[in-house]
Design a protein around this motif. Structure first.
Motif, PDB file in Angstrom:
ATOM      1  N   SER A   8      -8.564  -2.756  -2.481  1.00  0.00           N
ATOM      2  CA  SER A   8      -8.061  -4.279  -2.226  1.00  0.00           C
ATOM      3  C   SER A   8      -7.598  -4.978  -3.761  1.00  0.00           C
ATOM      4  CB  SER A   8      -9.349  -4.976  -1.661  1.00  0.00           C
ATOM      5  OG  SER A   8     -10.177  -5.169  -2.671  1.00  0.00           O
ATOM      6  N   ARG A  48      -5.858   2.003  -0.822  1.00  0.00           N
ATOM      7  CA  ARG A  48      -6.934   1.749   0.014  1.00  0.00           C
ATOM      8  C   ARG A  48      -7.653   0.411  -0.785  1.00  0.00           C
ATOM      9  NH1 ARG A  48      -7.797   1.400   5.385  1.00  0.00           N
ATOM     10  NH2 ARG A  48     -10.132   1.584   4.891  1.00  0.00           N
ATOM     11  N   GLN A  52       0.857  -1.306   0.089  1.00  0.00           N
ATOM     12  CA  GLN A  52      -0.158   0.169  -0.063  1.00  0.00           C
ATOM     13  C   GLN A  52       0.714   1.281  -0.082  1.00  0.00           C
ATOM     14  OE1 GLN A  52      -2.654  -0.184   3.492  1.00  0.00           O
ATOM     15  NE2 GLN A  52      -4.345  -1.346   2.181  1.00  0.00           N
ATOM     16  N   TRP A 107      -4.361   8.248  -1.122  1.00  0.00           N
ATOM     17  CA  TRP A 107      -4.928   7.235  -0.057  1.00  0.00           C
ATOM     18  C   TRP A 107      -6.082   6.436  -0.822  1.00  0.00           C
ATOM     19  CZ3 TRP A 107      -9.813   7.325   2.130  1.00  0.00           C
ATOM     20  CH2 TRP A 107     -10.116   6.496   3.226  1.00  0.00           C
ATOM     21  N   ARG A 108      -6.880   6.876  -1.545  1.00  0.00           N
ATOM     22  CA  ARG A 108      -8.024   6.200  -2.294  1.00  0.00           C
ATOM     23  C   ARG A 108      -7.288   4.994  -2.877  1.00  0.00           C
ATOM     24  NH1 ARG A 108     -13.079   8.051  -2.750  1.00  0.00           N
ATOM     25  NH2 ARG A 108     -13.425   6.055  -3.959  1.00  0.00           N
TER      26      ARG A 108
END
Length: 386
Positions: free
Chosen positions: A378, A376, A293, A372-373
């Motif tokens: 998956s 995040r 991430q 950040w989006r």
């Protein structure tokens, strides 16, 4: 493929979007730098003109405001409310050297020019002028003109040239050596001649004063006020007052420019969010290949930062070019004549670096949420996106 190459490839993938997003931040920083550059020129010119005035004190009509103090430095027209009898009272004070000045405007070849009526003998001693061409005034009421070096060059004047002032033809007697101040752009004539031409009677606009004892400025100020009931300001007080006004105007202009930078930041947010949605499958593949991430977050943050650095650098260059190009066309008034005289473009390397850093920080801040989006997502959601 290295991280830097991946970042550049990603942001230039859609060239149209890249160009328009970059233009937003470039224009925002350019406007910021333009106002910063002109503001720097303004302050520099104010300090230079204050020094060139050569006075420890300036006597003005009672109730004069800071705008009129600016006008003294720029050569703008001032009300002529000080009488010669009041000038005589100032001159009678021990330890004081006072020179009256009448400020007016004229035109040469349909171009405006500042015209000062002066006590020709006292002013020569007061300012320490030297004559580059021709000669100086022959006497107290000499009907000829003496012009500053820049005015002579601008209007192609030389000893023997004629200039029409208020319908009367006057001969140029001499051209002064360059002083580096507003005097270079001014036409001078004797005070009695100026008073006759402009029908001002025995009045003048202001009185420049030098004192023998600089430690007793406040005492001289009070003595002049008691003797004449006129306004008196020291050179330092005038400089502080004028810089305060200019500083307020400059901050206001920079705040307006900051709004455009903020608008550009929202453009970066929109671009990066769009990229997040479009590249979900790519993000999924990177995650499947082992990208963490933090890596995804770094990639998107670097992309937005790249917009900021590139747009900031382009904005600095554009802003300096605009300030240099626009300054000569700014209409002359008590504030902008400083910029007009200096040509604008006063900015140091520290400010250049600061502007680019500011642009990069704004862009990075704008990219935090999209990054950040993206981080995040998956792997399953990302790789199954079509």
């Amino acid at each position: 493929m290295t991280l830097s190459k991946l970042v550049i490839k990603n942001i230039t993938r859609r060239r149209g979007r890249f160009v328009f997003t970059l233009m937003g931040i470039t224009i925002g920083i350019a406007s910021f730098v333009t106002f910063l550059s002109m503001g720097g020129s303004l302050k520099s010119e104010i300090n230079r003109e204050s020094a060139a005035l050569g006075a420890n004190l300036v006597v003005t009509p009672i109730g004069s405001c800071a705008y009129e103090q600016v006008s003294i430095l720029t050569g703008e027209i001032l009300p002529s409310n000080i009488t010669m009898s009041e000038v005589a009272k100032i001159r009678s004070i021990q330890g004081v050297n006072a020179v009256p000045v009448l400020t007016e405007k004229s035109a040469i070849n349909n171009k405006p020019v500042s015209l000062n009526g002066i006590d020709v003998v006292q002013m020569m001693k007061f300012k320490g002028w030297r004559v580059a061409q021709g000669s100086y005034f022959s006497g107290h009421d000499d009907p000829s003109l003496v012009v500053g070096s820049a005015a002579a060059e601008l209007f192609k004047l030389a000893p023997g040239s004629t200039v029409t002032v208020r319908g009367q033809q006057l001969t140029v007697r001499g051209v002064l050596q360059e002083t580096g101040g507003r005097d270079d752009l001014t036409v001078f004539l004797s005070l009695p001649q100026a008073q006759r031409l402009y029908n001002t009677g025995d009045t003048v606009s202001y009185v420049a004063v030098k004192v023998d004892d600089l430690k007793n400025l406040e005492g001289y100020i009070q003595t002049i006020r008691d003797a004449t009931n006129l306004g008196v300001v020291s050179d330092k007080q005038m400089l502080k007052s004028v810089l305060s006004i200019v500083g307020t105007v400059n901050i206001t202009l920079q705040m307006i420019a900051a709004v455009s930078v903020l608008a550009a930041a929202f453009g970066i947010v929109n671009t990066m969010l769009t990229a997040t949605y479009e590249r979900k499958r790519e993000i999924g593949i990177l995650q499947a290949l082992g990208a963490r991430q933090r890596t995804i977050f770094t990639i998107f943050l670097l992309e937005s930062g790249f917009y900021g650095i590139l747009g900031g650098a382009a904005g600095v260059v554009l802003g300096l070019l605009v300030s240099l190009t626009a300054a000569p066309y700014i209409s002359q008034n008590a504030f902008t004549s400083f910029v007009k005289g200096s040509g604008g473009g006063l900015i140091d390397l520290k400010t250049v670096a600061g502007s680019i850093l500011f642009s990069a920080l704004v862009a990075v801040a704008a990219g935090v949420y999209p990054a950040w989006r993206a981080a995040r997502l998956s792997p399953v959601e990302a790789i199954s996106y079509e």
